[in-house]
Write a protein that holds these residues in place. Structure first.
Motif: not given
Length: 404
Positions: A58-75
């Motif tokens: 679960a931790a690996v999965s969340q880390v996988t999308t966190l940075l992408l999620g931040g980039a998308l949410a700001d745009r």
């Protein structure tokens, strides 16, 4: 204006109420789900490593999308991202509910479903962190965060207690069914939101470029210089604690899921008290010092909880740990919302979460490995004391001490 009035003012705003109701309910049931997840994994095989495998995946999965999620949410539109992420979490938990109800759960299927839910978590958290200031006027951000911190803390009380009670009475499938329903409510309330966009959002560019830009911004903020230290502290403390807590409950208190929920509920009660204390005091000076002092103390009390064999004492230590952690977290969240540029807020949240969670899979694996050779209490306490030393060391860094 007193803190009580400030808090009620934020609650008078329609969009913030919708956000609080929908996401608050999902927090409660997600807390119930997480509270019994490690026990459920442990019960499938009887091995502490099973909990470590599921939590680590679960931790690996969340880390996988966190940075992408931040980039998308700001745009992109943060509201739409919350809807998509919660819909994905609904699908993942709902699928696991069906599998559990039909009696076909295996460790592999559990790991796959939990991992999918966590992938969606990585998209949800940056969008949620960034949308809160868009639901209230700028002068009510502190008030909104105080209310949100309190609801988050209350969910940490009700969620584990409800999870333990429902699990004991009706099994994991009932917990999963209720969690699925809560995510449905979260989706519906998010659809009704009409957040105000403050600052100019640029057109979507290359996600990798946005992630790098966000990381550079984080490096420039003195408050966030602590991320690498916090990452190691969480690896050596929370990873082993979450992995071995079911075994600790069994060894020290001859208990099961109900006893485990008592400890997590005590922690939640303390966190709620910490949030209320923050809402009353709302410190304005030396807030970085307050954050790391509170978190250092929280680690010490978690070590004490692991070492005691008296359940009421363990519950008391867990409550004090929660109070210190909850107060520190409320201060931290408000600092981020007030010092970070609106168009970078989601990326800062994602980089922060990525930094603190990136090493957690190693921590889960470490807990499972050490648990095979040493008592659970010794592993947990050793990790928590190490984390306390690491957190305390941040207080000696001048650029952190000067953050107000």
């Amino acid at each position: 204006m007193t803190s009580g009035i400030a808090e009620s003012s934020a609650l008078r705003v329609r969009d913030f109420r919708l956000l609080l109701i929908g996401q608050g309910l999902s927090m409660v049931m997600y807390g119930a789900y997480l509270a019994v997840l490690s026990w459920y994994a442990y019960s499938l095989t009887g091995s502490p490593s099973s909990a470590g495998i599921v939590l680590g995946a679960a931790a690996v999965s969340q880390v996988t999308t966190l940075l992408l999620g931040g980039a998308l949410a700001d745009r992109w539109d943060r509201r739409s991202m919350i809807i998509v992420a919660n819909s994905g979490r609904l699908l993942g938990v709902g699928t696991l509910a069906v599998i559990s109800a039909t009696g076909h759960t295996t460790l592999a299927l559990l790991t796959v479903c939990v991992s999918f839910v966590s992938l969606c978590d990585g998209l949800f958290h940056p969008a949620f962190g960034g949308i809160v200031p868009a639901t209230v006027p700028p002068d009510l951000v502190g008030s909104a965060n105080a209310a949100l911190s309190f609801v988050r803390s209350i969910s940490a009380i009700i969620g584990p207690a409800l999870g333990g009670a429902v699990y004991a009475a009706a099994g994991m499938q009932a917990v999963l069914g209720l969690t699925t329903a809560a995510f449905l409510v979260a989706v519906i309330t998010a659809i009704a939101l009409r957040p105000v966009v403050r600052g100019q959002k640029r057109a979507p560019s290359q996600p990798l470029r946005d992630i790098v830009e966000g990381a550079r911004y984080v490096i420039s903020v003195p408050l966030l210089a602590s991320i690498p230290v916090a990452a190691v502290a969480l690896m050596v403390s929370e990873g082993p604690t979450q992995t071995l807590l079911p075994r600790l409950v069994e060894e020290h208190f001859a208990g099961g899921a109900g006893t485990l929920s008592l400890l997590t509920t005590s922690y939640g009660a303390g966190a709620a008290a910490g949030a209320l204390l923050y809402a009353r005091l709302m410190p304005r000076r030396r807030r970085a010092v307050i954050v790391y002092t509170m978190w250092t103390i929280a680690h010490v009390f978690c070590a004490a909880m692991a070492l005691t064999t008296w359940l009421p004492g363990a519950m008391a230590f867990a409550a004090v740990r929660g109070m210190c952690g909850g107060f520190g977290f409320a201060v931290w969240e408000t600092l981020l919302m007030q010092v970070v540029a609106p168009d970078k807020l989601s990326r800062v949240y994602s980089v922060n979460l990525f930094g603190t969670k990136a090493l957690m899979p190693i921590g889960f694996a470490l807990g499972g490995w050490l648990g095979a050779y040493a008592p659970a209490a010794a592993v947990i306490a050793g990790g928590q004391i190490t984390a306390a030393v690491l957190m305390g060391s941040l207080l000696f860094i001048r650029r952190i001490r000067t953050v107000q």
